[in-house]
Each structure stands twice: as structure tokens, then as C-alpha cells.
Design a protein around this motif. Structure first.
Motif, PDB file in Angstrom:
ATOM      1  N   LEU A 242      79.671 -18.643  35.144  1.00  0.00           N
ATOM      2  CA  LEU A 242      80.965 -18.098  34.764  1.00  0.00           C
ATOM      3  C   LEU A 242      81.598 -17.441  35.979  1.00  0.00           C
ATOM      4  CD1 LEU A 242      79.957 -16.304  31.423  1.00  0.00           C
ATOM      5  CD2 LEU A 242      80.808 -18.644  31.722  1.00  0.00           C
ATOM      6  N   TRP A 243      82.912 -17.544  36.083  1.00  0.00           N
ATOM      7  CA  TRP A 243      83.689 -16.818  37.080  1.00  0.00           C
ATOM      8  C   TRP A 243      84.490 -15.794  36.278  1.00  0.00           C
ATOM      9  CZ3 TRP A 243      83.179 -17.710  42.279  1.00  0.00           C
ATOM     10  CH2 TRP A 243      82.482 -18.849  42.642  1.00  0.00           C
ATOM     11  N   ARG A 244      84.072 -14.544  36.393  1.00  0.00           N
ATOM     12  CA  ARG A 244      84.617 -13.476  35.551  1.00  0.00           C
ATOM     13  C   ARG A 244      85.439 -12.506  36.403  1.00  0.00           C
ATOM     14  NH1 ARG A 244      79.982 -10.449  32.693  1.00  0.00           N
ATOM     15  NH2 ARG A 244      79.753  -9.618  34.788  1.00  0.00           N
ATOM     16  N   GLY A 245      86.569 -12.090  35.847  1.00  0.00           N
ATOM     17  CA  GLY A 245      87.432 -11.133  36.533  1.00  0.00           C
ATOM     18  C   GLY A 245      88.249 -10.349  35.531  1.00  0.00           C
ATOM     19  N   GLU A 246      89.308  -9.731  36.020  1.00  0.00           N
ATOM     20  CA  GLU A 246      90.190  -8.954  35.154  1.00  0.00           C
ATOM     21  C   GLU A 246      91.606  -9.482  35.235  1.00  0.00           C
ATOM     22  OE1 GLU A 246      90.296  -4.723  35.360  1.00  0.00           O
ATOM     23  OE2 GLU A 246      88.114  -4.551  35.333  1.00  0.00           O
ATOM     24  N   TYR A 247      92.294  -9.416  34.105  1.00  0.00           N
ATOM     25  CA  TYR A 247      93.700  -9.772  34.051  1.00  0.00           C
ATOM     26  C   TYR A 247      94.390  -8.741  33.183  1.00  0.00           C
ATOM     27  CZ  TYR A 247      98.008 -12.316  33.207  1.00  0.00           C
ATOM     28  OH  TYR A 247      99.337 -12.672  33.130  1.00  0.00           O
ATOM     29  N   GLN A 248      95.361  -8.051  33.755  1.00  0.00           N
ATOM     30  CA  GLN A 248      96.101  -6.994  33.058  1.00  0.00           C
ATOM     31  C   GLN A 248      95.144  -6.002  32.394  1.00  0.00           C
ATOM     32  OE1 GLN A 248      98.899  -9.113  30.532  1.00  0.00           O
ATOM     33  NE2 GLN A 248     100.262  -9.467  32.267  1.00  0.00           N
ATOM     34  N   GLY A 249      94.103  -5.617  33.131  1.00  0.00           N
ATOM     35  CA  GLY A 249      93.152  -4.618  32.655  1.00  0.00           C
ATOM     36  C   GLY A 249      92.096  -5.118  31.691  1.00  0.00           C
ATOM     37  N   GLN A 250      92.125  -6.407  31.368  1.00  0.00           N
ATOM     38  CA  GLN A 250      91.168  -6.974  30.426  1.00  0.00           C
ATOM     39  C   GLN A 250      90.172  -7.871  31.166  1.00  0.00           C
ATOM     40  OE1 GLN A 250      91.047  -6.458  27.004  1.00  0.00           O
ATOM     41  NE2 GLN A 250      92.666  -4.954  27.311  1.00  0.00           N
ATOM     42  N   ALA A 251      88.884  -7.692  30.879  1.00  0.00           N
ATOM     43  CA  ALA A 251      87.863  -8.576  31.448  1.00  0.00           C
ATOM     44  C   ALA A 251      87.992  -9.944  30.787  1.00  0.00           C
ATOM     45  CB  ALA A 251      86.474  -8.008  31.210  1.00  0.00           C
ATOM     46  N   MET A 252      87.905 -10.988  31.602  1.00  0.00           N
ATOM     47  CA  MET A 252      87.984 -12.334  31.035  1.00  0.00           C
ATOM     48  C   MET A 252      87.270 -13.332  31.932  1.00  0.00           C
ATOM     49  SD  MET A 252      92.007 -13.365  31.560  1.00  0.00           S
ATOM     50  CE  MET A 252      91.840 -15.026  30.961  1.00  0.00           C
ATOM     51  N   VAL A 253      86.930 -14.472  31.348  1.00  0.00           N
ATOM     52  CA  VAL A 253      86.323 -15.575  32.095  1.00  0.00           C
ATOM     53  C   VAL A 253      87.451 -16.527  32.464  1.00  0.00           C
ATOM     54  CG1 VAL A 253      84.758 -17.544  31.956  1.00  0.00           C
ATOM     55  CG2 VAL A 253      84.084 -15.342  30.966  1.00  0.00           C
ATOM     56  N   PHE A 254      87.602 -16.780  33.775  1.00  0.00           N
ATOM     57  CA  PHE A 254      88.649 -17.668  34.262  1.00  0.00           C
ATOM     58  C   PHE A 254      88.164 -19.100  34.418  1.00  0.00           C
ATOM     59  CE2 PHE A 254      90.148 -13.521  35.522  1.00  0.00           C
ATOM     60  CZ  PHE A 254      91.492 -13.583  35.215  1.00  0.00           C
ATOM     61  N   VAL A 255      86.886 -19.257  34.751  1.00  0.00           N
ATOM     62  CA  VAL A 255      86.296 -20.578  34.936  1.00  0.00           C
ATOM     63  C   VAL A 255      84.878 -20.538  34.390  1.00  0.00           C
ATOM     64  CG1 VAL A 255      85.589 -22.320  36.636  1.00  0.00           C
ATOM     65  CG2 VAL A 255      87.674 -20.995  37.021  1.00  0.00           C
ATOM     66  N   GLN A 256      84.488 -21.631  33.753  1.00  0.00           N
ATOM     67  CA  GLN A 256      83.102 -21.740  33.297  1.00  0.00           C
ATOM     68  C   GLN A 256      82.587 -23.122  33.644  1.00  0.00           C
ATOM     69  OE1 GLN A 256      83.820 -21.047  29.075  1.00  0.00           O
ATOM     70  NE2 GLN A 256      83.286 -23.166  28.628  1.00  0.00           N
ATOM     71  N   GLY A 257      81.272 -23.233  33.705  1.00  0.00           N
ATOM     72  CA  GLY A 257      80.666 -24.515  34.012  1.00  0.00           C
ATOM     73  C   GLY A 257      79.160 -24.432  33.926  1.00  0.00           C
ATOM     74  N   LYS A 258      78.512 -25.415  34.538  1.00  0.00           N
ATOM     75  CA  LYS A 258      77.044 -25.509  34.536  1.00  0.00           C
ATOM     76  C   LYS A 258      76.559 -25.783  35.950  1.00  0.00           C
ATOM     77  CE  LYS A 258      76.063 -25.842  29.957  1.00  0.00           C
ATOM     78  NZ  LYS A 258      75.353 -24.787  29.293  1.00  0.00           N
ATOM     79  N   ILE A 259      75.393 -25.234  36.271  1.00  0.00           N
ATOM     80  CA  ILE A 259      74.743 -25.526  37.542  1.00  0.00           C
ATOM     81  C   ILE A 259      74.122 -26.918  37.429  1.00  0.00           C
ATOM     82  CG2 ILE A 259      72.954 -24.830  39.189  1.00  0.00           C
ATOM     83  CD1 ILE A 259      75.171 -22.729  38.910  1.00  0.00           C
ATOM     84  N   VAL A 260      74.480 -27.825  38.334  1.00  0.00           N
ATOM     85  CA  VAL A 260      73.960 -29.189  38.327  1.00  0.00           C
ATOM     86  C   VAL A 260      72.815 -29.320  39.336  1.00  0.00           C
ATOM     87  CG1 VAL A 260      74.534 -31.632  38.677  1.00  0.00           C
ATOM     88  CG2 VAL A 260      76.200 -30.100  37.607  1.00  0.00           C
ATOM     89  N   ILE A 261      73.044 -28.860  40.569  1.00  0.00           N
ATOM     90  CA  ILE A 261      72.022 -28.892  41.623  1.00  0.00           C
ATOM     91  C   ILE A 261      71.986 -27.527  42.286  1.00  0.00           C
ATOM     92  CG2 ILE A 261      71.247 -29.945  43.789  1.00  0.00           C
ATOM     93  CD1 ILE A 261      72.889 -32.443  43.010  1.00  0.00           C
ATOM     94  N   PHE A 262      70.788 -26.991  42.465  1.00  0.00           N
ATOM     95  CA  PHE A 262      70.623 -25.698  43.126  1.00  0.00           C
ATOM     96  C   PHE A 262      69.485 -25.813  44.122  1.00  0.00           C
ATOM     97  CE2 PHE A 262      69.084 -21.340  43.577  1.00  0.00           C
ATOM     98  CZ  PHE A 262      70.269 -20.657  43.769  1.00  0.00           C
ATOM     99  N   GLN A 263      69.839 -25.985  45.386  1.00  0.00           N
ATOM    100  CA  GLN A 263      68.863 -26.058  46.473  1.00  0.00           C
ATOM    101  C   GLN A 263      69.223 -24.960  47.467  1.00  0.00           C
ATOM    102  OE1 GLN A 263      69.102 -30.072  48.007  1.00  0.00           O
ATOM    103  NE2 GLN A 263      68.358 -30.956  46.106  1.00  0.00           N
TER     104      GLN A 263
END
Length: 156
Positions: free
Chosen positions: A52-73
Motif C-alpha cells: 500500500l502507498w498510504r498518505g494524507e489528503y485534506q487531513g484524512q489518512a488514505m491509500v492512494f495506490v495498492q498492489g502486490k509484491i511480485v518479485i522481491f530480491q
């Protein structure tokens, strides 16, 4: 019939630091906030896990982008999917795009390449591609900020 052109955005930058330092900038929430529009990453960084890419917008916490880890090396290769959970299209696998970071180090300089693809089957593919492509800039503005962050930490 002509095959449809593959839509890919790819940018590369040289960073005067070791791969480990660049990798930390890509995966640590306090560092991603610096260059990714105030968003921190939330993940356990295991293949198949949520990202998740989480941040704030107008004082509210929100998720702007979500996804899945495909490869982690670690220190070498990271691939994950992305989708805007606030978009007006279904959050289905075909609507996710792919982001891939590759890191190569030589003589204390790391080459970081970011590639984004998967637009062909995605909803609003042309618009999403144009937004990422950004008149040819693509990921360059973000890569410049990553470079500044990592190189400033390396000097300290």
C-alpha cells in the motif's frame, strides 16, 4: 493485422551510492514519503504480499495506490503491481499495472532503472499511460528525488 505497440515507460538514473542505500530508499516508509508525494509504503515485503502507498489528503489518512509484491530480491530487483483504489474502474488483476526496479552497482555507483508496463489490457490504458509517460519525463522527477535523498544521506 498489425500487433499493438507495447506501452512501456522506462527511466534510468545513476546514484553515487551503494545498492543497499538505494534499496533502503525504495522500501522504507520514512524514505518513500520524501519522494513519493508524501506516501509511505506499507508491506511486509514478501512475494505475494500486499503493498500500500498510504498518505494524507485534506487531513484524512488514505491509500492512494495498492498492489502486490511480485518479485522481491533485496538490493537487486523489486517488481510489484499498482492500481488506484479510488479509481472508477474495477480493482481486477487486468487493471493493475506493473512497476519494476532494477539495481546494478559498479564502482560505488548504482544504476536504478524503473519500468512501468501492463497498460495494454488495463482500463483507461491510454490515459494512464499518458499520465505516467508525462511528456517523456516518466519516472524522472521521482528518480531525481531518490538520487537527492540517497546521495545526501551518503554524504552525512
Amino acid at each position: 493485422m498489425e500487433k499493438e505497440k507495447k506501452l512501456i515507460v522506462s527511466n534510468t538514473i545513476q546514484i553515487a551510492a551503494c545498492k543497499k542505500s538505494v534499496w533502503e530508499a525504495l522500501t522504507h516508509p520514512d524514505k518513500t514519503k520524501v519522494y513519493m508525494f508524501g506516501c509511505e509504503t506499507v508491506s511486509d515485503w514478501k512475494e505475494g504480499s500486499d503493498l500500500l502507498w498510504r498518505g494524507e489528503y485534506q487531513g484524512q489518512a488514505m491509500v492512494f495506490v495498492q498492489g502486490k509484491i511480485v518479485i522481491f530480491q533485496p538490493d537487486t530487483l523489486l517488481k510489484y503491481t499498482v492500481i488506484d483504489p479510488n479509481a472508477n474502474y474495477p480493482l481486477t488483476p487486468e487493471n493493475h499495472l506493473n512497476v519494476t526496479y532494477t539495481l546494478e552497482e559498479k564502482n560505488g555507483v548504482t544504476t536504478l532503472t524503473v519500468t512501468q508496463d501492463g497498460f495494454e489490457e488495463a482500463a483507461e490504458r491510454e490515459k494512464r499511460y499518458r499520465d505516467v509517460y508525462n511528456n517523456g519525463d516518466g519516472w524522472n522527477p521521482i528518480l531525481i528525488e531518490i538520487k537527492k535523498l540517497v546521495e545526501s544521506e551518503t554524504k552525512n
